[in-house]
Design a protein around this motif. Structure first.
Motif, PDB file in Angstrom:
ATOM      1  N   LEU A  69     -23.578  31.821 -15.213  1.00  0.00           N
ATOM      2  CA  LEU A  69     -23.336  33.256 -15.368  1.00  0.00           C
ATOM      3  C   LEU A  69     -24.341  33.956 -16.284  1.00  0.00           C
ATOM      4  O   LEU A  69     -24.250  35.171 -16.465  1.00  0.00           O
ATOM      5  CB  LEU A  69     -21.916  33.491 -15.883  1.00  0.00           C
ATOM      6  CG  LEU A  69     -20.791  33.086 -14.921  1.00  0.00           C
ATOM      7  CD1 LEU A  69     -19.428  33.375 -15.535  1.00  0.00           C
ATOM      8  CD2 LEU A  69     -20.927  33.789 -13.582  1.00  0.00           C
ATOM      9  N   ALA A  70     -25.280  33.226 -16.845  1.00  0.00           N
ATOM     10  CA  ALA A  70     -26.303  33.864 -17.684  1.00  0.00           C
ATOM     11  C   ALA A  70     -27.244  34.667 -16.784  1.00  0.00           C
ATOM     12  O   ALA A  70     -27.767  34.137 -15.806  1.00  0.00           O
ATOM     13  CB  ALA A  70     -27.088  32.820 -18.467  1.00  0.00           C
ATOM     14  N   PRO A  71     -27.479  35.950 -17.089  1.00  0.00           N
ATOM     15  CA  PRO A  71     -28.335  36.762 -16.229  1.00  0.00           C
ATOM     16  C   PRO A  71     -29.809  36.386 -16.296  1.00  0.00           C
ATOM     17  O   PRO A  71     -30.578  36.738 -15.405  1.00  0.00           O
ATOM     18  CB  PRO A  71     -28.116  38.183 -16.754  1.00  0.00           C
ATOM     19  CG  PRO A  71     -27.712  38.000 -18.173  1.00  0.00           C
ATOM     20  CD  PRO A  71     -26.921  36.723 -18.209  1.00  0.00           C
ATOM     21  N   VAL A  72     -30.182  35.667 -17.361  1.00  0.00           N
ATOM     22  CA  VAL A  72     -31.566  35.213 -17.529  1.00  0.00           C
ATOM     23  C   VAL A  72     -31.550  33.772 -18.011  1.00  0.00           C
ATOM     24  O   VAL A  72     -30.775  33.414 -18.899  1.00  0.00           O
ATOM     25  CB  VAL A  72     -32.343  36.083 -18.551  1.00  0.00           C
ATOM     26  CG1 VAL A  72     -33.759  35.565 -18.726  1.00  0.00           C
ATOM     27  CG2 VAL A  72     -32.350  37.549 -18.131  1.00  0.00           C
ATOM     28  N   ALA A  73     -32.376  32.950 -17.404  1.00  0.00           N
ATOM     29  CA  ALA A  73     -32.551  31.574 -17.868  1.00  0.00           C
ATOM     30  C   ALA A  73     -34.004  31.190 -17.654  1.00  0.00           C
ATOM     31  O   ALA A  73     -34.637  31.626 -16.677  1.00  0.00           O
ATOM     32  CB  ALA A  73     -31.629  30.613 -17.125  1.00  0.00           C
ATOM     33  N   MET A  74     -34.534  30.393 -18.568  1.00  0.00           N
ATOM     34  CA  MET A  74     -35.931  29.978 -18.494  1.00  0.00           C
ATOM     35  C   MET A  74     -36.037  28.461 -18.570  1.00  0.00           C
ATOM     36  O   MET A  74     -35.664  27.860 -19.577  1.00  0.00           O
ATOM     37  CB  MET A  74     -36.730  30.639 -19.630  1.00  0.00           C
ATOM     38  CG  MET A  74     -36.878  32.141 -19.457  1.00  0.00           C
ATOM     39  SD  MET A  74     -37.591  32.981 -20.897  1.00  0.00           S
ATOM     40  CE  MET A  74     -36.089  33.320 -21.832  1.00  0.00           C
ATOM     41  N   GLU A  75     -36.496  27.867 -17.500  1.00  0.00           N
ATOM     42  CA  GLU A  75     -36.714  26.421 -17.479  1.00  0.00           C
ATOM     43  C   GLU A  75     -37.994  26.112 -18.264  1.00  0.00           C
ATOM     44  O   GLU A  75     -39.017  26.771 -18.073  1.00  0.00           O
ATOM     45  CB  GLU A  75     -36.871  25.920 -16.044  1.00  0.00           C
ATOM     46  CG  GLU A  75     -35.670  26.138 -15.162  1.00  0.00           C
ATOM     47  CD  GLU A  75     -35.874  25.558 -13.773  1.00  0.00           C
ATOM     48  OE1 GLU A  75     -36.630  24.567 -13.632  1.00  0.00           O
ATOM     49  OE2 GLU A  75     -35.280  26.096 -12.812  1.00  0.00           O
ATOM     50  N   CYS A  76     -37.928  25.110 -19.136  1.00  0.00           N
ATOM     51  CA  CYS A  76     -39.056  24.815 -20.014  1.00  0.00           C
ATOM     52  C   CYS A  76     -39.410  23.335 -20.015  1.00  0.00           C
ATOM     53  O   CYS A  76     -38.526  22.473 -19.950  1.00  0.00           O
ATOM     54  CB  CYS A  76     -38.762  25.251 -21.445  1.00  0.00           C
ATOM     55  SG  CYS A  76     -38.484  27.024 -21.644  1.00  0.00           S
TER      56      CYS A  76
END
Length: 241
Positions: A129-136
């Motif tokens: 449900l997070a509107p933004v996610a960044m794979e790192c």
């Protein structure tokens, strides 16, 4: 008042820093252990370190005992991967649950009742449900300071942006639609207003000397950091079940 940090103990210096370097963004970091156990924890010593390539920075202290490594750091060190999820107000209670220390075998997604979503390039799950996610992917890690805090730099290899907050035609994120949550000392803040200077003088006068409005109905001068059972690993009170 003028204070010399060399004359202060670590606890006092820390309290001053977290109360004055505000508001801080929260990196809600999801990882996967070498034994495939999902982990999720929030970190407010979190920021952007580089724009091209995009690199995020997380500072990770030890557990509250002062010596045990946090699961997040161990997982990133061992697997070289993590996801940074954005905390918004609808997710604040669940984020707070993941701030408390759990044993390595505990899945914080399940503990907080959060739905998982698969990543594309890395193995750790995202907060669905997070509107933004960044794979790192791990770029580098090093230690700093007297207590050997770990600093982790992760190169962003995929951005996940919810369709309703990303305008693909103009390639910009609708920040005003995010309701992001930040960190204030041992408490949180909701970012719910925006402006571009100059502001009218009547607005400036209205806010001159004003205190923040509390969403939790506590007294205006109440501070979590002043409570007897406060600890750096989380806020004072556990959220209601």
């Amino acid at each position: 008042m003028i204070l010399d940090p060399d004359a202060l103990d670590a606890a006092r210096t820390y309290k001053i820093l977290i109360a004055t370097v505000v508001p801080r963004p929260i990196g809600w970091i999801s990882t996967l252990s070498s034994a495939n156990v999902p982990n999720l924890a929030p970190f407010s010593f979190f920021t952007v370190a580089c724009r091209k390539p995009p690199i995020l920075s997380i500072s990770i202290q030890h557990r509250s005992d002062g010596s045990t490594l946090k699961d997040t750091y161990v997982n990133i060190r061992d697997t070289g991967e993590f996801v940074a999820n954005l905390v918004t107000l609808p997710l604040a209670n669940q984020m707070h649950k993941t701030a408390f220390e759990h044993q390595p075998e505990v899945d914080e997604f399940e503990e907080a009742g959060l739905e998982k979503a698969p990543s594309v390039v890395v193995r750790p799950w995202r907060v669905a449900l997070a509107p933004v996610a960044m794979e790192c992917k791990l770029d580098r890690e090093f230690t700093v300071g007297d207590f050997h805090d770990h600093v982790v730099w992760g190169r962003v290899v995929r951005f996940h942006l919810r369709d309703d907050v990303f305008n693909n035609e103009n390639t910009h994120v609708d920040t005003s639609a995010l309701t992001p949550v930040g960190r204030l000392a041992a408490e949180y803040t909701l970012v719910d207003n925006v402006f571009v200077p100059p502001l009218e003088q009547q607005i400036l006068r209205r806010y001159d000397g004003a205190r923040m409005h509390r969403l939790d109905a506590r007294p205006a001068d109440w501070a979590a950091v002043n409570q007897k059972d406060w600890s750096p690993s989380g806020s004072v009170l556990k959220p209601a079940e």
